[in-house]
Enzyme design. Sequence first.
Site, PDB file in Angstrom:
ATOM      1  CE  LYS A   1      19.711  51.496 -22.648  1.00  0.00           C
ATOM      2  NZ  LYS A   1      18.793  51.869 -21.586  1.00  0.00           N
TER       3      LYS A   1
HETATM    4  C1  LIG Z   1      18.330  52.971 -20.546  1.00  0.00           C
HETATM    5  C2  LIG Z   1      18.557  52.816 -19.106  1.00  0.00           C
HETATM    6  C3  LIG Z   1      17.508  52.774 -18.189  1.00  0.00           C
HETATM    7  C4  LIG Z   1      16.104  53.119 -18.541  1.00  0.00           C
HETATM    8  O1  LIG Z   1      15.534  52.309 -19.494  1.00  0.00           O
HETATM    9  P1  LIG Z   1      14.115  52.686 -20.107  1.00  0.00           P
HETATM   10  O2  LIG Z   1      13.651  51.407 -20.718  1.00  0.00           O
HETATM   11  O3  LIG Z   1      14.354  53.769 -21.122  1.00  0.00           O
HETATM   12  O4  LIG Z   1      13.237  53.131 -18.992  1.00  0.00           O
HETATM   13  C5  LIG Z   1      17.799  52.464 -16.878  1.00  0.00           C
HETATM   14  N1  LIG Z   1      19.059  52.252 -16.461  1.00  0.00           N
HETATM   15  C6  LIG Z   1      20.097  52.310 -17.307  1.00  0.00           C
HETATM   16  C7  LIG Z   1      21.476  52.046 -16.789  1.00  0.00           C
HETATM   17  C8  LIG Z   1      19.893  52.623 -18.658  1.00  0.00           C
HETATM   18  O5  LIG Z   1      20.939  52.727 -19.487  1.00  0.00           O
END
Ligand SMILES: *Cc1c(COP(=O)(O)O)cnc(C)c1O
Length: 389
Positions: free
Chosen positions: A187
């Site tokens: 991210k």
């Molecule tokens: C990555 C992601 C999540 C989950 O994030 P985590 O921190 O891995 O739990 C939720 N929603 C979207 C759209 C994502 O891309």
Amino acid sequence: MTKVIEKEIPFHLADVGEEEAQAAAEVVRSGWLTMGPKTIEFEQQFAAYVGAKHAVGVNSCTAALHLALDAIGLKPGDEVLVPTTTFTATAEVVTYFKAKPVLVDVDPVSLCIDPADAERRITSRTRAIIPVHFAGQPCEMDAIRDIAACRNLRVIEDAAHALPASYNGIPVGCISELTAFSFYATKTLTTGEGGMVTTDNDDLAKRIRMMRLHGIGRDAWKRYSSEGSWFYEVLDTGFKYNLTDIQSAIGLVQLRKCSQMRDAREAIAARYTDAFSSEEALLAPSVGPCRSSAWHLYVLRLNLDQLTISRAEVIEKLKTRGIGTSVHFIPLHMHPYYRDTYQYHAEDFPVATEQYERYISLPLFPGMTSSQIDYVIENVLAIIHAASR
Ligand SMILES: *Cc1c(COP(=O)(O)O)cnc(C)c1O
């Protein structure tokens, strides 16, 4: 003759280095490894960065969404509107409550939740809507807020892609009642794993702080510190969802670079779009009016009627040329669990189903070099030109 791979360009490479390593090492040397002063500092700086009153650190965006739904009091049998073009976490958390994720089709341009389709799927059991700011571009929040106000729904934003982003000049993180962020490895801000909930509501923040640490009254983490006390009370059955100071120390370094990393991604996206926008066989992503995207992903679409090859073949060809790609997302209604449990049909989500066949996420990370960007562009164009009808 076998094709020599001149370069290896990963789909993603986190922009982390010595500064993050140093910050994590300092926490290790301090002897306080779990949630503590660094987490408090990270929460305060994060809240200030997005303009929210409260930011509560948790160990994932999944946990953030779960705690947000707990805080609004979601009950068994309730329904929550979720776009089908998202990661499973967005809908999965709804099932934790024995509530139903009601999938919604997406807008053909932004691939964000289609507000009109969301409205059509509202029933007497609908309690909330979780817009996902797909690829980093904010959803149509005015329309979503109007529908929510009119139909008495709570709004929880899945901002896993949207740090930093803004809508009508307002940063994502202080638009709706509750917003969930992800600090997963790929991210836009990473702590390896991690997440944050932001809210301006004191009661919601208090509930989330309590439930992220076993439902113990506030400041439970202090019970082992010199200012803490052995006495605590369990007020509800909560979860083990806290962030650690090691993660928070990394997060603080990342937060300082966050805007600069976004600008770097935007510049790369602009180069891609310059190269691709004149191609008949391609559709470059665009950002709608009055919004700024975090540019988490560069989602390129193929005009399949102009090409003799499929999306899968394009991905394979890019792979043999050393270019990593991904697909965001396989719509939830196409996965066996959601399809079979809720009897979803592809025809119920015509836009998401059709668009799914044609998108590819290209490498997009701040450390990409100019020659890597050129290499991706050259190869995408070469593959497309060789396969043009
Ligand atoms: C990555 C992601 C999540 C989950 O994030 P985590 O921190 O891995 O739990 C939720 N929603 C979207 C759209 C994502 O891309």
